[in-house]
Design an enzyme around this catalytic site. Structure first.
Site, PDB file in Angstrom:
ATOM      1  N   CYS A  87       0.822  -1.218   0.000  1.00 34.98           N
ATOM      2  CA  CYS A  87       0.000   0.000   0.000  1.00 34.98           C
ATOM      3  C   CYS A  87       0.854   1.266   0.000  1.00 34.98           C
ATOM      4  O   CYS A  87       0.324   2.376  -0.125  1.00 34.98           O
ATOM      5  CB  CYS A  87      -0.942   0.000   1.198  1.00 34.98           C
ATOM      6  SG  CYS A  87      -1.960  -1.479   1.290  1.00 34.98           S
ATOM      7  N   CYS A 210     -13.110   0.394   8.498  1.00 33.41           N
ATOM      8  CA  CYS A 210     -12.216  -0.117   7.440  1.00 33.41           C
ATOM      9  C   CYS A 210     -12.192   0.810   6.237  1.00 33.41           C
ATOM     10  O   CYS A 210     -13.219   1.371   5.853  1.00 33.41           O
ATOM     11  CB  CYS A 210     -12.708  -1.475   6.947  1.00 33.41           C
ATOM     12  SG  CYS A 210     -12.860  -2.717   8.224  1.00 33.41           S
ATOM     13  N   SER A 211     -11.028   0.906   5.591  1.00 33.13           N
ATOM     14  CA  SER A 211     -10.986   1.513   4.257  1.00 33.13           C
ATOM     15  C   SER A 211     -11.642   0.512   3.307  1.00 33.13           C
ATOM     16  O   SER A 211     -11.643  -0.687   3.567  1.00 33.13           O
ATOM     17  CB  SER A 211      -9.553   1.786   3.844  1.00 33.13           C
ATOM     18  OG  SER A 211      -8.799   0.587   3.856  1.00 33.13           O
ATOM     19  N   ILE A 213     -12.533  -1.252  -0.665  1.00 28.13           N
ATOM     20  CA  ILE A 213     -11.836  -1.768  -1.854  1.00 28.13           C
ATOM     21  C   ILE A 213     -12.200  -0.830  -3.003  1.00 28.13           C
ATOM     22  O   ILE A 213     -13.380  -0.521  -3.199  1.00 28.13           O
ATOM     23  CB  ILE A 213     -12.251  -3.233  -2.080  1.00 28.13           C
ATOM     24  CG1 ILE A 213     -11.608  -4.063  -0.966  1.00 28.13           C
ATOM     25  CG2 ILE A 213     -11.866  -3.721  -3.456  1.00 28.13           C
ATOM     26  CD1 ILE A 213     -12.165  -5.441  -0.815  1.00 28.13           C
ATOM     27  N   LYS A 332     -10.264   5.981   4.419  1.00 27.78           N
ATOM     28  CA  LYS A 332     -11.583   5.546   4.879  1.00 27.78           C
ATOM     29  C   LYS A 332     -12.701   6.028   3.963  1.00 27.78           C
ATOM     30  O   LYS A 332     -13.546   5.241   3.547  1.00 27.78           O
ATOM     31  CB  LYS A 332     -11.832   6.065   6.313  1.00 27.78           C
ATOM     32  CG  LYS A 332     -13.232   5.817   6.822  1.00 27.78           C
ATOM     33  CD  LYS A 332     -13.483   4.334   7.028  1.00 27.78           C
ATOM     34  CE  LYS A 332     -14.920   3.909   6.883  1.00 27.78           C
ATOM     35  NZ  LYS A 332     -15.492   3.885   5.567  1.00 27.78           N
ATOM     36  N   HIS A 336      -9.334   3.588  -1.117  1.00 31.23           N
ATOM     37  CA  HIS A 336      -7.953   3.110  -1.000  1.00 31.23           C
ATOM     38  C   HIS A 336      -7.594   2.155  -2.150  1.00 31.23           C
ATOM     39  O   HIS A 336      -7.522   0.942  -1.954  1.00 31.23           O
ATOM     40  CB  HIS A 336      -7.796   2.427   0.373  1.00 31.23           C
ATOM     41  CG  HIS A 336      -6.423   1.962   0.697  1.00 31.23           C
ATOM     42  ND1 HIS A 336      -5.271   2.483   0.139  1.00 31.23           N
ATOM     43  CD2 HIS A 336      -5.987   0.972   1.552  1.00 31.23           C
ATOM     44  CE1 HIS A 336      -4.207   1.852   0.637  1.00 31.23           C
ATOM     45  NE2 HIS A 336      -4.616   0.938   1.474  1.00 31.23           N
TER      46      HIS A 336
HETATM   47  N1  COA Z   1     -16.827   1.496   4.613  1.00 34.74           N
HETATM   48  C1  COA Z   1     -18.119   1.805   4.445  1.00 34.74           C
HETATM   49  N2  COA Z   1     -18.959   1.129   3.620  1.00 34.74           N
HETATM   50  C2  COA Z   1     -18.420   0.109   2.934  1.00 34.74           C
HETATM   51  C3  COA Z   1     -17.073  -0.272   3.061  1.00 34.74           C
HETATM   52  C4  COA Z   1     -16.271   0.466   3.945  1.00 34.74           C
HETATM   53  N3  COA Z   1     -14.986   0.144   4.121  1.00 34.74           N
HETATM   54  N4  COA Z   1     -16.834  -1.334   2.266  1.00 34.74           N
HETATM   55  C5  COA Z   1     -17.998  -1.602   1.635  1.00 34.74           C
HETATM   56  N5  COA Z   1     -18.943  -0.737   2.048  1.00 34.74           N
HETATM   57  C6  COA Z   1     -20.364  -0.740   1.673  1.00 34.74           C
HETATM   58  C7  COA Z   1     -20.567  -0.864   0.192  1.00 34.74           C
HETATM   59  O1  COA Z   1     -20.658   0.403  -0.425  1.00 34.74           O
HETATM   60  C8  COA Z   1     -21.876  -1.600   0.123  1.00 34.74           C
HETATM   61  O2  COA Z   1     -22.924  -0.682   0.353  1.00 34.74           O
HETATM   62  P1  COA Z   1     -24.335  -0.842  -0.406  1.00 34.74           P
HETATM   63  O3  COA Z   1     -24.865  -2.185  -0.018  1.00 34.74           O
HETATM   64  O4  COA Z   1     -25.127   0.319   0.099  1.00 34.74           O
HETATM   65  O5  COA Z   1     -23.985  -0.770  -1.859  1.00 34.74           O
HETATM   66  C9  COA Z   1     -21.834  -2.531   1.327  1.00 34.74           C
HETATM   67  O6  COA Z   1     -20.921  -1.900   2.257  1.00 34.74           O
HETATM   68  C10 COA Z   1     -21.326  -3.919   1.015  1.00 34.74           C
HETATM   69  O7  COA Z   1     -20.174  -3.788   0.193  1.00 34.74           O
HETATM   70  P2  COA Z   1     -19.248  -5.001  -0.155  1.00 34.74           P
HETATM   71  O8  COA Z   1     -18.347  -4.572  -1.262  1.00 34.74           O
HETATM   72  O9  COA Z   1     -20.093  -6.236  -0.365  1.00 34.74           O
HETATM   73  O10 COA Z   1     -18.411  -5.160   1.185  1.00 34.74           O
HETATM   74  P3  COA Z   1     -17.584  -6.401   1.592  1.00 34.74           P
HETATM   75  O11 COA Z   1     -18.230  -7.004   2.769  1.00 34.74           O
HETATM   76  O12 COA Z   1     -17.333  -7.272   0.394  1.00 34.74           O
HETATM   77  O13 COA Z   1     -16.178  -5.748   2.012  1.00 34.74           O
HETATM   78  C11 COA Z   1     -14.642  -5.138   3.720  1.00 34.74           C
HETATM   79  C12 COA Z   1     -16.075  -4.987   3.191  1.00 34.74           C
HETATM   80  C13 COA Z   1     -14.506  -4.296   4.973  1.00 34.74           C
HETATM   81  C14 COA Z   1     -14.345  -6.603   4.040  1.00 34.74           C
HETATM   82  C15 COA Z   1     -13.649  -4.646   2.637  1.00 34.74           C
HETATM   83  O14 COA Z   1     -13.979  -3.325   2.293  1.00 34.74           O
HETATM   84  C16 COA Z   1     -12.222  -4.720   3.101  1.00 34.74           C
HETATM   85  O15 COA Z   1     -11.601  -5.782   3.095  1.00 34.74           O
HETATM   86  N6  COA Z   1     -11.617  -3.569   3.490  1.00 34.74           N
HETATM   87  C17 COA Z   1     -10.235  -3.517   3.934  1.00 34.74           C
HETATM   88  C18 COA Z   1      -9.320  -3.326   2.751  1.00 34.74           C
HETATM   89  C19 COA Z   1      -7.892  -3.481   3.148  1.00 34.74           C
HETATM   90  O16 COA Z   1      -7.525  -4.338   3.936  1.00 34.74           O
HETATM   91  N7  COA Z   1      -7.014  -2.673   2.558  1.00 34.74           N
HETATM   92  C20 COA Z   1      -5.616  -2.702   2.828  1.00 34.74           C
HETATM   93  C21 COA Z   1      -5.341  -2.041   4.108  1.00 34.74           C
HETATM   94  S1  COA Z   1      -3.615  -1.949   4.499  1.00 34.74           S
END
Ligand code: COA
Length: 386
Positions: A87, A210-211, A213, A332, A336
């Site tokens: 990252c 969480c940030s 995808i 956030k 990201h």
């Molecule tokens: N914050 C707020 N809302 C979020 C979000 C977040 N981080 N991630 C997804 N959403 C929302 C989507 O917009 C969607 O909303 P909607 O239903 O109104 O359209 C809903 O949540 C579901 O989205 P989805 O893509 O199915 O989420 P997910 O469950 O597949 O993924 C996480 C969520 C948290 C697991 C994923 O965002 C993640 O892994 N984040 C961390 C990324 C990371 O590790 N980066 C590197 C860091 S060093």
């Protein structure tokens, strides 16, 4: 070493960009940066492209050459190099570009970052991201990035008495900023209750800790300071750059709540810039999870360990506070796209220092960026000033 300035910037909007390909994301950001600097492609001497994992996300390797080709520069045969540090790839690409200009090896250099993460499902994304940690000792044991940062958050809350509400305050503040940023992935304000009632990802971290995808790209162009006014009326100087590494595994660290690489990279950047912490008017820090923003503020030396949650609660890190943190909305709310984030941070600070951050403008002359790879195995910091 020559002094270096940023002469042009460009950034796509961040989000789920189904309509755009990986290569076109870069081309859009690059074209915006060239237009901003009033340059044509033939004037570019060299290019560094931050990208973490195009192989996993879009099954494309050899990104340096691909990007040069689709930017229309292949026939000029310019050096184009992919830079990878998870990252922190974007921040490191910027550092490479600054080094190339400072050394006199090149004059006009593009530093860019691009990632297209949403063409695969969340499971594949999470697994690709886990490659930024130690696959043998962390990934194979089931540790995801939310899981690793959850361990940091648990230890931190236990040791420093951080409340669930204070942690949520980071996300509330960053969504408030993101709502003012036209390029942000999430442009809605949220409350502490939104965070606390969102689905649990890795205890104590919830969805809104969480940030997301993200797809996106950003590009900036650097040049020798003495030539900068040929291209722009508002060159922004690169005052200092610092980079540091640490153990790749979280369990090998001296203290999992302190990112030693942040302390060292920050100190190196301050030393190079000859700037005191009190002179910093704004920072973009690597808030991949809410807890990461608190650790960053402390490890960069802006307050004592355990105090950043209180600063956030008191509004010190808000846009109108004494130390605005993540005016872009941070990872956030702005999003990201991992390889692009470090360049987007530079883009935001340049936009602020030029006075062009409409709706979220901070008065100030010096800004800082902090970009982390993994759980702190690579950290890159930059200090920029008018
Ligand atoms: N914050 C707020 N809302 C979020 C979000 C977040 N981080 N991630 C997804 N959403 C929302 C989507 O917009 C969607 O909303 P909607 O239903 O109104 O359209 C809903 O949540 C579901 O989205 P989805 O893509 O199915 O989420 P997910 O469950 O597949 O993924 C996480 C969520 C948290 C697991 C994923 O965002 C993640 O892994 N984040 C961390 C990324 C990371 O590790 N980066 C590197 C860091 S060093």
């Amino acid at each position: 070493m020559r002094k270096v300035a940023v002469i042009g910037v460009g950034c796509t909007s961040f989000g789920e960009k189904w309509e755009t390909s990986f290569r076109n994301l870069f081309v859009e950001a690059g074209a915006l940066a060239l237009e901003d600097a009033g340059l044509s492609g033939e004037q570019i001497d060299e290019m560094f492209v931050g990208n973490m994992s195009a192989g996993r996300f879009v099954e494309q390797e050899h990104v340096g050459a691909l990007i040069a080709d689709y930017a229309g520069l292949a026939t000029n045969h310019i050096p184009s190099t992919r830079v990878e540090a998870a990252c922190a790839s974007g921040g490191l690409a910027f550092r490479q570009a600054v080094t190339a200009v400072a050394s006199g090896m090149a004059d006009i250099v593009v530093a860019a970052g691009v990632e297209k993460m949403t063409d695969v499902g969340t499971g594949v994304s999470v697994d690709a991201l886990a490659g930024a940690a130690d696959r043998e000792w962390e990934g194979f044991a089931g540790a995801t990035f939310p899981g690793l940062y959850a361990m940091i958050a648990t230890d931190y809350m236990h040791r420093y008495g951080l409340t669930r509400e204070q942690l949520a305050g980071v996300a509330v503040k960053n969504h408030r900023n993101g709502a003012k940023n036209p390029r942000a992935q999430f442009r809605s304000e949220i409350t502490v209750d939104t965070v606390i009632n969102s689905s649990l990802v890795a205890d104590p971290l919830r969805l809104f800790d969480c940030s997301p995808i993200t797809d996106g790209a950003a590009a900036v162009i650097v040049a020798p300071l003495e030539r900068a006014r040929e291209f722009t009326d508002t060159p922004i100087r690169v005052l200092g750059s610092g980079q540091a590494t640490d153990t790749i595994s979280l369990h090998d660290r001296r203290d999992i709540c302190t990112l030693d690489a942040t302390m060292v990279a920050g100190e190196r950047a301050f030393h190079a810039a000859g700037v005191e912490r009190t002179q910093i008017d704004m920072i973009e820090v690597h808030d991949c999870f809410t807890i990461a923003e608190l650790c960053a503020i402390e490890d960069l030396g802006f307050c004592a360990k355990g105090q950043a949650g209180i600063l956030t609660e008191e509004g010190v890190t808000a846009l109108d506070g004494d130390l605005p943190v993540n005016p872009s909305g941070g990872l956030k709310a702005c999003g990201h796209p991992v390889g692009a984030t470090g360049i987007k941070q530079i883009y935001e600070i340049i936009t602020q220092l030029r006075g062009e951050a409409t709706g979220r403008q901070i008065d100030g002359e010096i800004g800082m960026t902090h970009n982390v790879g993994g759980t702190g195995a690579t950290v890159v910091c930059h200090i920029l000033g008018v």
